[in-house]
Design a protein around this motif. Structure first.
Motif, PDB file in Angstrom:
ATOM      1  N   MET A  10     -19.921  -0.057  10.603  1.00  0.00           N
ATOM      2  CA  MET A  10     -18.680  -0.801  10.451  1.00  0.00           C
ATOM      3  C   MET A  10     -18.565  -1.407   9.057  1.00  0.00           C
ATOM      4  O   MET A  10     -17.458  -1.475   8.495  1.00  0.00           O
ATOM      5  CB  MET A  10     -18.616  -1.902  11.515  1.00  0.00           C
ATOM      6  N   SER A  11     -19.678  -1.838   8.475  1.00  0.00           N
ATOM      7  CA  SER A  11     -19.613  -2.435   7.138  1.00  0.00           C
ATOM      8  C   SER A  11     -19.130  -1.427   6.105  1.00  0.00           C
ATOM      9  O   SER A  11     -18.346  -1.764   5.206  1.00  0.00           O
ATOM     10  CB  SER A  11     -20.982  -2.995   6.742  1.00  0.00           C
ATOM     11  N   LEU A  12     -19.573  -0.164   6.222  1.00  0.00           N
ATOM     12  CA  LEU A  12     -19.113   0.865   5.292  1.00  0.00           C
ATOM     13  C   LEU A  12     -17.624   1.156   5.494  1.00  0.00           C
ATOM     14  O   LEU A  12     -16.866   1.300   4.525  1.00  0.00           O
ATOM     15  CB  LEU A  12     -19.919   2.152   5.487  1.00  0.00           C
ATOM     16  N   LEU A  13     -17.199   1.230   6.745  1.00  0.00           N
ATOM     17  CA  LEU A  13     -15.787   1.517   7.024  1.00  0.00           C
ATOM     18  C   LEU A  13     -14.882   0.375   6.577  1.00  0.00           C
ATOM     19  O   LEU A  13     -13.791   0.607   6.047  1.00  0.00           O
ATOM     20  CB  LEU A  13     -15.604   1.780   8.519  1.00  0.00           C
ATOM     21  N   LEU A  14     -15.325  -0.864   6.789  1.00  0.00           N
ATOM     22  CA  LEU A  14     -14.515  -2.002   6.353  1.00  0.00           C
ATOM     23  C   LEU A  14     -14.376  -2.038   4.836  1.00  0.00           C
ATOM     24  O   LEU A  14     -13.295  -2.329   4.304  1.00  0.00           O
ATOM     25  CB  LEU A  14     -15.135  -3.311   6.851  1.00  0.00           C
ATOM     26  N   ALA A  15     -15.469  -1.743   4.136  1.00  0.00           N
ATOM     27  CA  ALA A  15     -15.409  -1.720   2.670  1.00  0.00           C
ATOM     28  C   ALA A  15     -14.466  -0.630   2.188  1.00  0.00           C
ATOM     29  O   ALA A  15     -13.659  -0.840   1.268  1.00  0.00           O
ATOM     30  CB  ALA A  15     -16.806  -1.507   2.099  1.00  0.00           C
ATOM     31  N   PHE A  16     -14.541   0.541   2.813  1.00  0.00           N
ATOM     32  CA  PHE A  16     -13.647   1.629   2.420  1.00  0.00           C
ATOM     33  C   PHE A  16     -12.191   1.295   2.732  1.00  0.00           C
ATOM     34  O   PHE A  16     -11.301   1.460   1.889  1.00  0.00           O
ATOM     35  CB  PHE A  16     -14.037   2.926   3.153  1.00  0.00           C
ATOM     36  N   GLU A  17     -11.923   0.818   3.943  1.00  0.00           N
ATOM     37  CA  GLU A  17     -10.537   0.547   4.352  1.00  0.00           C
ATOM     38  C   GLU A  17      -9.885  -0.519   3.483  1.00  0.00           C
ATOM     39  O   GLU A  17      -8.735  -0.382   3.064  1.00  0.00           O
ATOM     40  CB  GLU A  17     -10.531   0.133   5.825  1.00  0.00           C
ATOM     41  N   ALA A  18     -10.605  -1.591   3.203  1.00  0.00           N
ATOM     42  CA  ALA A  18     -10.052  -2.656   2.364  1.00  0.00           C
ATOM     43  C   ALA A  18      -9.826  -2.159   0.941  1.00  0.00           C
ATOM     44  O   ALA A  18      -8.815  -2.482   0.309  1.00  0.00           O
ATOM     45  CB  ALA A  18     -10.995  -3.863   2.361  1.00  0.00           C
ATOM     46  N   SER A  19     -10.757  -1.355   0.418  1.00  0.00           N
ATOM     47  CA  SER A  19     -10.603  -0.814  -0.941  1.00  0.00           C
ATOM     48  C   SER A  19      -9.416   0.128  -1.023  1.00  0.00           C
ATOM     49  O   SER A  19      -8.640   0.095  -1.992  1.00  0.00           O
ATOM     50  CB  SER A  19     -11.887  -0.083  -1.360  1.00  0.00           C
ATOM     51  N   ALA A  20      -9.244   0.964  -0.007  1.00  0.00           N
ATOM     52  CA  ALA A  20      -8.124   1.898  -0.010  1.00  0.00           C
ATOM     53  C   ALA A  20      -6.793   1.175   0.148  1.00  0.00           C
ATOM     54  O   ALA A  20      -5.794   1.531  -0.479  1.00  0.00           O
ATOM     55  CB  ALA A  20      -8.310   2.922   1.106  1.00  0.00           C
ATOM     56  N   ARG A  21      -6.791   0.146   0.979  1.00  0.00           N
ATOM     57  CA  ARG A  21      -5.553  -0.601   1.197  1.00  0.00           C
ATOM     58  C   ARG A  21      -5.129  -1.365  -0.048  1.00  0.00           C
ATOM     59  O   ARG A  21      -3.949  -1.390  -0.405  1.00  0.00           O
ATOM     60  CB  ARG A  21      -5.750  -1.553   2.386  1.00  0.00           C
ATOM     61  N   HIS A  22      -6.077  -1.993  -0.717  1.00  0.00           N
ATOM     62  CA  HIS A  22      -5.773  -2.775  -1.922  1.00  0.00           C
ATOM     63  C   HIS A  22      -5.807  -1.937  -3.197  1.00  0.00           C
ATOM     64  O   HIS A  22      -5.305  -2.377  -4.237  1.00  0.00           O
ATOM     65  CB  HIS A  22      -6.776  -3.920  -2.077  1.00  0.00           C
ATOM     66  N   ARG A  23      -6.438  -0.739  -3.104  1.00  0.00           N
ATOM     67  CA  ARG A  23      -6.681   0.088  -4.290  1.00  0.00           C
ATOM     68  C   ARG A  23      -7.424  -0.707  -5.360  1.00  0.00           C
ATOM     69  O   ARG A  23      -7.132  -0.632  -6.547  1.00  0.00           O
ATOM     70  CB  ARG A  23      -5.383   0.669  -4.849  1.00  0.00           C
ATOM     71  N   SER A  24      -8.382  -1.474  -4.885  1.00  0.00           N
ATOM     72  CA  SER A  24      -9.139  -2.334  -5.792  1.00  0.00           C
ATOM     73  C   SER A  24     -10.416  -2.775  -5.088  1.00  0.00           C
ATOM     74  O   SER A  24     -10.368  -3.318  -3.975  1.00  0.00           O
ATOM     75  CB  SER A  24      -8.321  -3.559  -6.188  1.00  0.00           C
ATOM     76  N   PHE A  25     -11.577  -2.547  -5.733  1.00  0.00           N
ATOM     77  CA  PHE A  25     -12.829  -3.056  -5.199  1.00  0.00           C
ATOM     78  C   PHE A  25     -12.856  -4.581  -5.278  1.00  0.00           C
ATOM     79  O   PHE A  25     -13.424  -5.248  -4.413  1.00  0.00           O
ATOM     80  CB  PHE A  25     -14.006  -2.478  -5.976  1.00  0.00           C
TER      81      PHE A  25
END
Length: 318
Positions: A10-25
């Motif tokens: 879940m931690s990997l998916l949350l990091a990916f989803e938030a990054s994709a949504r914001h287009r920003s790490f």
């Protein structure tokens, strides 16, 4: 088939989803309370695990690849389902006696709170937590169970009960309107209770400062259109975020304003404000809204039934 590879943490998916949504790490890190480097490493771990590039790195910018966009569509939908299920589980526990309701600040202060004691008399074990909100409520991301909102009733994924149609009334202080009233009607300023049905003219409004509520920028245009007046001929003045602040400004003589009639009944009746014209309908109505997942919970049902009864059969405050 390596099922471990098909079920990232879940931690990997949350990091990916938030990054994709914001287009920003960086923004994803702020949302997840992590460092930017931690989010970047988690996304890299996911890409290595899948063997697929999910983002194109362009300096400080990240752009999802075709594979990243497709993955985001599915992962985002799955995480939304999980979040909604979690909210429903939390609501099932909390909503037995407690309801978190967002309300428009002035509506809450002027209409809801003076009547709320009757709800507690009927349901002494109920607890209503009130939250002031001007902006549109997002039940999927905010810890709220229901909301009283104003608009056209078209909100996605919510149940909306129309409470009443908004009526706008032009208000001013007796001091500001005194000269206008004397010239146009040959008498003193009157409250709505004594107002005659007369049609405004541009001349009646000349020289007056027309104040506004920022959340309803078209109020004066709608009011003018109702009477066939040219909106461009009027001088618009300051805007206020809260209707209560606009009312206070008008009482202080800063200008004249348009407000929902039910929010200024006390001021019109006691003479702090007056109105030379009858209220007119606006394009908006007030609604009680909530997500479908809470519609059968006892606290929601009790509050909804009480609220609708108050509007259909109003009773005097005790």
């Amino acid at each position: 088939m390596n099922y471990r590879k098909l079920t990232p943490s879940m931690s990997l998916l949350l990091a990916f989803e938030a990054s994709a949504r914001h287009r920003s790490f960086t923004r994803a890190a702020e949302e997840l309370s992590l460092t930017q480097s931690a989010v970047s490493r988690q996304v890299q771990t996911l890409e290595a695990m899948l063997g697929v590039a999910l983002f194109q790195r362009e300096g400080k910018r990240i752009v999802p690849t075709d594979a990243g966009r497709a993955y985001m569509t599915e992962v985002g939908a799955a995480l939304t389902l999980i979040r909604n299920a979690t909210l429903q589980a939390l609501s099932s526990e909390a909503l037995g006696k407690r309801l978190r309701v967002a309300t428009l600040p002035t509506f809450g202060a002027k209409w809801l709170l003076p009547r709320l004691h009757r709800l507690y008399q009927a349901h002494p074990d109920l607890q209503i937590d009130l939250h002031s909100r001007i902006e549109e409520v997002d039940f999927s991301s905010q810890p709220l169970d229901a909301a009283i909102a104003v608009g056209d009733g078209r909100w996605p994924n919510v149940v909306a009960h129309r409470l009443y149609a908004e009526e706008l009334v032009l208000i001013g202080s007796p001091t500001v309107l005194k000269a206008k009233e004397k010239r146009q009607r040959g008498g003193r300023a009157r409250s709505r209770a004594g107002a005659q049905t007369i049609r405004p003219t541009v001349a009646m409004l000349e020289g007056l400062t027309l104040v506004r509520v920022s959340s309803f920028p078209d109020a004066w245009r709608e009011w003018c259109a109702h009477f066939g007046l040219p909106h461009d001929a009027l001088r618009l003045g300051p805007s206020f975020e809260l209707t209560s602040h606009l009312i206070q400004a008008v009482v202080a003589g800063i200008g004249v304003g348009l407000v929902p009639h039910m929010l200024v009944e006390d001021e019109l009746n006691d003479g702090r404000l007056c109105s030379p014209f009858e209220p007119v309908p606006s394009s908006r109505s007030y609604y009680f809204t909530y997500p479908e997942r809470v519609q059968r919970h006892p606290a929601l049902v009790a509050f909804r039934e009480w609220l609708l009864h108050e509007l259909v059969v109003p009773r005097p405050s005790v």
